[in-house]
Design a protein around this motif. Sequence first.
Motif, PDB file in Angstrom:
ATOM      1  N   VAL A   1       0.779  -1.212   0.094  1.00  0.00           N
ATOM      2  CA  VAL A   1       0.041  -0.013   0.069  1.00  0.00           C
ATOM      3  C   VAL A   1       0.878   1.226   0.119  1.00  0.00           C
ATOM      4  O   VAL A   1       1.307   1.582   1.006  1.00  0.00           O
ATOM      5  CB  VAL A   1      -0.934  -0.102   1.238  1.00  0.00           C
ATOM      6  CG1 VAL A   1      -1.817   1.306   1.269  1.00  0.00           C
ATOM      7  CG2 VAL A   1      -1.605  -1.216   1.278  1.00  0.00           C
TER       8      VAL A   1
ATOM      9  N   TRP B   1      -0.715  -0.987  -4.625  1.00  0.00           N
ATOM     10  CA  TRP B   1      -2.090   0.116  -4.878  1.00  0.00           C
ATOM     11  C   TRP B   1      -1.974   1.435  -3.899  1.00  0.00           C
ATOM     12  O   TRP B   1      -1.099   1.372  -2.860  1.00  0.00           O
ATOM     13  CB  TRP B   1      -3.318  -0.609  -4.527  1.00  0.00           C
ATOM     14  CG  TRP B   1      -4.380   0.375  -4.328  1.00  0.00           C
ATOM     15  CD1 TRP B   1      -5.119   0.983  -5.129  1.00  0.00           C
ATOM     16  CD2 TRP B   1      -4.858   1.254  -3.251  1.00  0.00           C
ATOM     17  NE1 TRP B   1      -6.106   2.069  -4.769  1.00  0.00           N
ATOM     18  CE2 TRP B   1      -5.752   2.110  -3.501  1.00  0.00           C
ATOM     19  CE3 TRP B   1      -4.520   1.080  -1.793  1.00  0.00           C
ATOM     20  CZ2 TRP B   1      -6.532   2.994  -2.691  1.00  0.00           C
ATOM     21  CZ3 TRP B   1      -5.267   1.914  -0.735  1.00  0.00           C
ATOM     22  CH2 TRP B   1      -6.074   2.854  -1.383  1.00  0.00           C
ATOM     23  N   SER B   2      -2.275   2.471  -4.421  1.00  0.00           N
ATOM     24  CA  SER B   2      -2.308   3.758  -3.413  1.00  0.00           C
ATOM     25  C   SER B   2      -3.401   4.571  -4.294  1.00  0.00           C
ATOM     26  O   SER B   2      -3.789   4.309  -5.679  1.00  0.00           O
ATOM     27  CB  SER B   2      -1.207   4.599  -3.448  1.00  0.00           C
ATOM     28  OG  SER B   2      -0.520   5.109  -4.617  1.00  0.00           O
ATOM     29  N   PRO B   3      -3.979   5.665  -3.803  1.00  0.00           N
ATOM     30  CA  PRO B   3      -5.243   6.298  -4.614  1.00  0.00           C
ATOM     31  C   PRO B   3      -4.658   6.902  -5.968  1.00  0.00           C
ATOM     32  O   PRO B   3      -5.570   7.008  -6.996  1.00  0.00           O
ATOM     33  CB  PRO B   3      -5.590   7.369  -3.458  1.00  0.00           C
ATOM     34  CG  PRO B   3      -5.416   6.933  -2.404  1.00  0.00           C
ATOM     35  CD  PRO B   3      -4.010   6.020  -2.330  1.00  0.00           C
TER      36      PRO B   3
ATOM     37  N   SER C   1      -6.075  -2.928  -8.318  1.00  0.00           N
ATOM     38  CA  SER C   1      -6.881  -2.200  -7.640  1.00  0.00           C
ATOM     39  C   SER C   1      -6.827  -2.242  -6.271  1.00  0.00           C
ATOM     40  O   SER C   1      -6.306  -3.352  -5.719  1.00  0.00           O
ATOM     41  CB  SER C   1      -8.466  -2.522  -8.064  1.00  0.00           C
ATOM     42  OG  SER C   1      -8.577  -4.105  -7.624  1.00  0.00           O
ATOM     43  N   ARG C   2      -7.370  -1.510  -5.284  1.00  0.00           N
ATOM     44  CA  ARG C   2      -7.506  -1.680  -3.877  1.00  0.00           C
ATOM     45  C   ARG C   2      -7.951  -3.192  -3.403  1.00  0.00           C
ATOM     46  O   ARG C   2      -7.303  -3.837  -2.778  1.00  0.00           O
ATOM     47  CB  ARG C   2      -8.333  -0.598  -3.186  1.00  0.00           C
ATOM     48  CG  ARG C   2      -8.375  -0.632  -1.700  1.00  0.00           C
ATOM     49  CD  ARG C   2      -9.262   0.649  -1.211  1.00  0.00           C
ATOM     50  NE  ARG C   2      -9.097   0.581   0.137  1.00  0.00           N
ATOM     51  CZ  ARG C   2      -9.537   1.840   0.763  1.00  0.00           C
ATOM     52  NH1 ARG C   2      -9.488   3.089   0.159  1.00  0.00           N
ATOM     53  NH2 ARG C   2      -9.247   1.841   2.156  1.00  0.00           N
ATOM     54  N   GLU C   3      -9.039  -3.633  -4.129  1.00  0.00           N
ATOM     55  CA  GLU C   3      -9.751  -4.901  -3.642  1.00  0.00           C
ATOM     56  C   GLU C   3      -8.787  -5.909  -4.165  1.00  0.00           C
ATOM     57  O   GLU C   3      -8.527  -6.867  -3.143  1.00  0.00           O
ATOM     58  CB  GLU C   3     -11.131  -4.924  -4.486  1.00  0.00           C
ATOM     59  CG  GLU C   3     -11.617  -6.290  -3.844  1.00  0.00           C
ATOM     60  CD  GLU C   3     -13.148  -6.359  -4.789  1.00  0.00           C
ATOM     61  OE1 GLU C   3     -13.572  -7.534  -4.835  1.00  0.00           O
ATOM     62  OE2 GLU C   3     -13.750  -5.234  -4.915  1.00  0.00           O
TER      63      GLU C   3
ATOM     64  N   SER D   1      -4.441  10.304   4.093  1.00  0.00           N
ATOM     65  CA  SER D   1      -4.107   8.634   4.403  1.00  0.00           C
ATOM     66  C   SER D   1      -4.561   7.997   5.819  1.00  0.00           C
ATOM     67  O   SER D   1      -4.507   6.982   6.150  1.00  0.00           O
ATOM     68  CB  SER D   1      -2.830   8.530   4.311  1.00  0.00           C
ATOM     69  OG  SER D   1      -1.944   9.056   5.104  1.00  0.00           O
TER      70      SER D   1
ATOM     71  N   VAL E   1      -6.885   2.672   5.641  1.00  0.00           N
ATOM     72  CA  VAL E   1      -7.074   0.946   5.741  1.00  0.00           C
ATOM     73  C   VAL E   1      -8.139   0.687   6.568  1.00  0.00           C
ATOM     74  O   VAL E   1      -8.009   1.059   8.070  1.00  0.00           O
ATOM     75  CB  VAL E   1      -5.702   0.215   5.827  1.00  0.00           C
ATOM     76  CG1 VAL E   1      -6.079  -1.176   6.049  1.00  0.00           C
ATOM     77  CG2 VAL E   1      -4.722   0.535   4.780  1.00  0.00           C
TER      78      VAL E   1
ATOM     79  N   ASP F   1     -11.096  -3.499   4.167  1.00  0.00           N
ATOM     80  CA  ASP F   1      -9.902  -4.000   3.496  1.00  0.00           C
ATOM     81  C   ASP F   1      -9.395  -5.303   4.104  1.00  0.00           C
ATOM     82  O   ASP F   1      -9.280  -6.199   3.313  1.00  0.00           O
ATOM     83  CB  ASP F   1      -8.875  -2.891   3.428  1.00  0.00           C
ATOM     84  CG  ASP F   1      -9.236  -1.606   2.959  1.00  0.00           C
ATOM     85  OD1 ASP F   1      -9.741  -1.803   1.562  1.00  0.00           O
ATOM     86  OD2 ASP F   1      -9.252  -0.619   3.490  1.00  0.00           O
TER      87      ASP F   1
END
Length: 354
Positions: free
Chosen positions: A169, A193-195, A220-222, A241, A245, A249
């Motif tokens: 992350v 992943w990060s935004p 993707s985040r998922e 941030s 999480v 998640d």
Amino acid sequence: MAPIKVAVLDDYKGHAKPYFSKLDPSQFEVVYFPDTLLPYNHASTAEAEKDKLVARLEPFPVISTMRERTPFPAALVDRLPNLKLLLTTGGRNLGLELEGFTKNGVPVVTSIDRGGPPVDGPDSTTQHFLTMLMAAARNVAMDDLSVKTGGWQTGLPPFGLVGKTYGSVGLGRLGASTAKLLHQAFNMKITAWSPNLTQEKADEQAVKHGLPAGTFTAVSREQLFREADVVAIHTMLSERSRGLVTGKDLALMKQDSIFINTSRGPIVVEADLIDVLKRGAISRAAIDVFDVEPLPADSPWRTTAWGGSDGSAQVLLTPHMGYGERFTMEKWYETQVENLLKWSRGEELPNRLA
């Protein structure tokens, strides 16, 4: 003229005293506070605890801090009318609300030279991360305790890393450096992943670290939480941030997986993580950072009862040691003393943050 009173905060291991003790006692009166009081700006800190912190700090024109161990929000700075200089460490200190210092005319000077031999290689946080990952994967802490207390092979079987999927992350400096080492040492598949992370940015980081484009895969985040065998937090703490999480998640993670945080505690919703580990929904975790540090005596982290009666979760905890190498700490305090003397002589201050 009376000596200038200097407070040295939160030096848990006594690295500061050899340097501050060299100051002329007729010019400086140094007082050490190795115990950290509750943070002024935490939601759980009562007014009485805030007043206790103010009472400790208010007499001192000069305060020496170590990173974010004692946060200084503007509301606290406003209550310290005697403060004339704050000495801190590191390239940034997110515990300081710099606007508050600027408004009150208090210079903030940092120490950024980490010291140690000039050799290229993984920095101390990366080394600590790898240590925690290996210890969690191989059950080092639990097995050590078992042998010392009369047991033998207990708990979960060792967790092999070769060929597994690593989910980072964040893919900045620390995220990329840990990913490179794990890919090269264990042939781990690297996802991140990060935004704002794109595949193009992931490729740039891979090439920057001497790896072919495509070594790091932006997902993707998922997908990251669902597919990774090891999930690690490597993003900076900011208002964006904070609480990034969540339990949603963590609920996606495999039960037989490892969760690691050596970044900052508030990036993860702490109550959600503790709940997941108490239920044994994730089998292993290694945590170096927490919402409140040092951990209060009654913190739910201070227990050996993880994963229910079946011991289906093993949790490894360390007290925010990622950056705490001796050479680094000593060089930082040595530089703080140099900056203090420059300030006392009216000289220009290097590496000012405010």
